[in-house]
Design an enzyme around this catalytic site. Structure first.
Site, PDB file in Angstrom:
ATOM      1  N   ARG A  77      40.439  15.143  78.041  1.00  0.00           N
ATOM      2  CA  ARG A  77      40.337  16.259  78.709  1.00  0.00           C
ATOM      3  C   ARG A  77      40.939  15.814  80.132  1.00  0.00           C
ATOM      4  O   ARG A  77      41.223  16.782  80.867  1.00  0.00           O
ATOM      5  CB  ARG A  77      38.729  16.887  78.736  1.00  0.00           C
ATOM      6  CG  ARG A  77      38.683  18.103  79.490  1.00  0.00           C
ATOM      7  CD  ARG A  77      37.297  18.489  79.275  1.00  0.00           C
ATOM      8  NE  ARG A  77      36.328  17.796  80.273  1.00  0.00           N
ATOM      9  CZ  ARG A  77      35.447  16.836  79.941  1.00  0.00           C
ATOM     10  NH1 ARG A  77      35.075  17.175  78.468  1.00  0.00           N
ATOM     11  NH2 ARG A  77      34.575  16.438  80.668  1.00  0.00           N
ATOM     12  N   TYR A 130      48.785  38.466  93.275  1.00  0.00           N
ATOM     13  CA  TYR A 130      48.972  38.743  91.878  1.00  0.00           C
ATOM     14  C   TYR A 130      47.525  39.523  91.472  1.00  0.00           C
ATOM     15  O   TYR A 130      46.643  39.052  91.656  1.00  0.00           O
ATOM     16  CB  TYR A 130      48.933  37.201  91.235  1.00  0.00           C
ATOM     17  CG  TYR A 130      49.154  37.416  89.736  1.00  0.00           C
ATOM     18  CD1 TYR A 130      49.954  38.018  89.055  1.00  0.00           C
ATOM     19  CD2 TYR A 130      47.877  36.691  89.161  1.00  0.00           C
ATOM     20  CE1 TYR A 130      49.883  38.062  87.686  1.00  0.00           C
ATOM     21  CE2 TYR A 130      48.119  36.785  87.619  1.00  0.00           C
ATOM     22  CZ  TYR A 130      48.885  37.480  86.813  1.00  0.00           C
ATOM     23  OH  TYR A 130      49.129  37.503  85.789  1.00  0.00           O
ATOM     24  N   ASP A 202      50.453  31.157  96.360  1.00  0.00           N
ATOM     25  CA  ASP A 202      50.996  31.191  94.975  1.00  0.00           C
ATOM     26  C   ASP A 202      52.512  31.392  95.265  1.00  0.00           C
ATOM     27  O   ASP A 202      53.113  32.042  95.994  1.00  0.00           O
ATOM     28  CB  ASP A 202      50.582  32.873  94.640  1.00  0.00           C
ATOM     29  CG  ASP A 202      51.157  32.874  92.993  1.00  0.00           C
ATOM     30  OD1 ASP A 202      52.121  32.202  92.650  1.00  0.00           O
ATOM     31  OD2 ASP A 202      50.324  33.770  92.494  1.00  0.00           O
ATOM     32  N   LYS A 227      55.945  30.746  83.900  1.00  0.00           N
ATOM     33  CA  LYS A 227      57.171  31.415  84.398  1.00  0.00           C
ATOM     34  C   LYS A 227      58.614  30.470  84.292  1.00  0.00           C
ATOM     35  O   LYS A 227      58.806  30.102  83.110  1.00  0.00           O
ATOM     36  CB  LYS A 227      57.168  32.126  85.421  1.00  0.00           C
ATOM     37  CG  LYS A 227      55.513  32.870  85.714  1.00  0.00           C
ATOM     38  CD  LYS A 227      55.632  34.114  84.933  1.00  0.00           C
ATOM     39  CE  LYS A 227      54.361  34.864  84.763  1.00  0.00           C
ATOM     40  NZ  LYS A 227      53.607  35.228  85.603  1.00  0.00           N
TER      41      LYS A 227
HETATM   42  C1  LIG Z   1      51.973  35.465  85.922  1.00  0.00           C
HETATM   43  C2  LIG Z   1      51.696  34.997  87.341  1.00  0.00           C
HETATM   44  C3  LIG Z   1      50.422  34.640  87.494  1.00  0.00           C
HETATM   45  C4  LIG Z   1      49.574  34.153  86.436  1.00  0.00           C
HETATM   46  O1  LIG Z   1      50.302  33.250  85.357  1.00  0.00           O
HETATM   47  P1  LIG Z   1      49.728  33.033  83.942  1.00  0.00           P
HETATM   48  O2  LIG Z   1      50.418  31.641  83.530  1.00  0.00           O
HETATM   49  O3  LIG Z   1      50.010  34.130  83.253  1.00  0.00           O
HETATM   50  O4  LIG Z   1      48.084  33.006  84.024  1.00  0.00           O
HETATM   51  C5  LIG Z   1      50.128  34.136  88.720  1.00  0.00           C
HETATM   52  N1  LIG Z   1      50.717  34.319  89.817  1.00  0.00           N
HETATM   53  C6  LIG Z   1      51.752  34.936  89.803  1.00  0.00           C
HETATM   54  C7  LIG Z   1      52.810  35.526  90.860  1.00  0.00           C
HETATM   55  C8  LIG Z   1      52.368  35.362  88.337  1.00  0.00           C
HETATM   56  O5  LIG Z   1      53.549  36.236  88.414  1.00  0.00           O
END
Ligand SMILES: *Cc1c(COP(=O)(O)O)cnc(C)c1O
Length: 430
Positions: A77, A130, A202, A227
């Site tokens: 973990r 987000y 973010d 992404k």
């Molecule tokens: C997709 C996304 C997230 C969340 O990511 P996941 O891996 O799908 O949980 C957070 N912030 C932004 C800007 C995103 O596009």
């Protein structure tokens, strides 16, 4: 012969002291820690729970390690060598003290915010962040006794007016991933830091190749590695990079919550990282090409891409970011669902779907701001978020041309297509 544990987990200080290569070189060289004396170019995938101690003395030494010193605590973990390879690579790329992986981007965002807020405190969250993170803040964080306030200002003076003596943290996202506002992150972070307020950003849109939040005053930079880092639409993963000051809080609370990520996903993400510079360059180029093309279409009211000179935050964007990635949006002039259907349904290369950052092109109809948001102007035309994939740009333009042609054919057929009579209509002027 056993390899000394420190060879398995190069400390971030060691990598920070290394001569500074360019990011593409870093991404080829980084994270090559290997679980045995053979150093593979591509670090092998290591899955596992229990790691046996060779003897009692080694067990006692290991037991003294803080659990934050994962994965040396020797339980799955806390990570395996695949985890540390990925985390070290991201920390190096972000110029961070250390990085920590999470099972999703949302988990990284939510946990980072949780780690720097406490009951009774005040936390500022960008209205454009987000959407699921926004929901986490206004439900869970509020239930924990945190006073959450959303803000729309993108300038330091505007945001600073919201700071209170009990403000603990601010959460930013730039550019916002639906509406593409670009906040003056550096100036806002400077104001926040001067008051001892934690700054979380973010940075999924830019990745550390186009913007490094910690260099501009953020304490924690979060990314959805699902992404661009993964880049192949096949893993869900998050990561948070942080300053030395923020590391203790983030790591301790992540350990308590049992936050971890699957080595299989980490392996995919590490593999994706190697080609990130090339992919990102092409995504950015294609996105700007498409954005400029869309600006010429009479049915389009506005294109929201911060790399365009027409974008209201273009100056802030070019001051802070090294370039564009592949995601932007545009808004149709108000028109009928039938017209929109003709556009979306005739696309052959652009898929209709959520997420982005993979090699494929996508379009998705979205709402710019939650209609519940205070003062949110009603969205008139349909907003479409576009992800420019790695297909040939000529083919992508042709696909969009087909979409617009199908839409125009619907408009020509009857006057009933226009649903919003207060605004400019979708009827082609020709
Ligand atoms: C997709 C996304 C997230 C969340 O990511 P996941 O891996 O799908 O949980 C957070 N912030 C932004 C800007 C995103 O596009």
């Amino acid at each position: 012969m056993k390899v000394p544990i420190d060879r398995l987990v190069p400390s971030p200080q060691q990598s920070a002291a290394a001569p500074a290569n360019g990011p593409a070189t870093q991404l080829v060289q980084t994270g090559r820690n290997s679980p045995d004396e053979l150093v593979y170019v591509n670090p092998p995938l290591v899955r596992g729970t229990t790691v046996l101690a060779p003897n009692l003395r080694a067990w006692r030494e290991r037991a003294c390690l803080s659990t934050r010193d994962k994965p040396r605590a020797a339980y799955g973990r806390f990570g395996t060598p695949t985890t540390s390879a990925f985390e070290n690579a991201i920390a190096e790329l972000d110029g961070a003290y250390r990085a920590l992986c999470f099972p999703s981007g949302l988990a990284a965002c939510a946990h980072a915010l949780l780690a720097v807020s406490a009951p009774g405190g005040h936390v500022l969250v960008s209205e454009f962040a987000y959407w699921p993170l926004r929901e986490f803040a206004e439900t869970t964080l509020c239930q924990l006794g945190v006073d959450v306030e959303f803000f729309t200002e993108g300038d330091a003076a505007g945001v600073a007016r919201r700071f209170r003596p009990d403000t603990q943290a601010i959460f930013l996202e730039a550019p916002a991933s639906i509406s593409f506002e670009v906040a003056a992150v550096d100036e806002i972070a400077a104001q926040a830091r001067a008051r001892g307020i934690w700054v979380v950003m973010d940075n999924t849109w830019a990745t550390p190749l186009l913007f490094r939040p910690l260099d501009h005053g953020a304490d924690i930079a979060v990314q959805s590695a699902s992404k661009y880092i993964g880049g192949h639409s096949d893993c869900i993963l998050g990561v948070a990079s942080c300053s030395e000051a923020a590391w203790g809080r983030l790591a301790e609370s992540a350990v308590r919550f049992g936050q971890t990520a699957s080595p299989d996903d980490l392996y995919q993400a590490l593999r994706g990282l190697r080609t990130l510079p090339l992919r990102l360059q092409q995504h950015g180029r294609s996105a700007l090409h498409l954005a400029r093309w869309l600006e010429q279409q009479p049915e389009v009211a506005v294109v929201r891409a911060p790399g365009l000179a027409s974008h209201p935050d273009h100056a802030t964007f070019t001051r802070l970011f090294a370039g564009s990635s592949g995601l932007f949006s545009f808004v149709f002039r108000p028109c009928s669902e039938e017209g929109l259907g003709a556009f979306f349904d005739s696309l052959r290369l652009f898929g209709i779907g959520l997420s982005w950052g993979g090699y494929e092109s996508l379009v998705v109809p979205l709402t710019a701001r939650p209609s519940s948001a205070a003062g949110a102007p009603a969205q008139r035309g349909q907003l479409v978020r576009v992800h420019a994939g790695l297909e040939d740009i000529g083919d992508l333009v042709r696909d969009l041309e087909g979409g617009f042609a199908a839409m125009r054919a619907v408009f020509r057929e009857g006057p009933t297509m226009v649903v919003d009579r207060d605004d400019e209509t979708c009827t082609r002027s020709a």
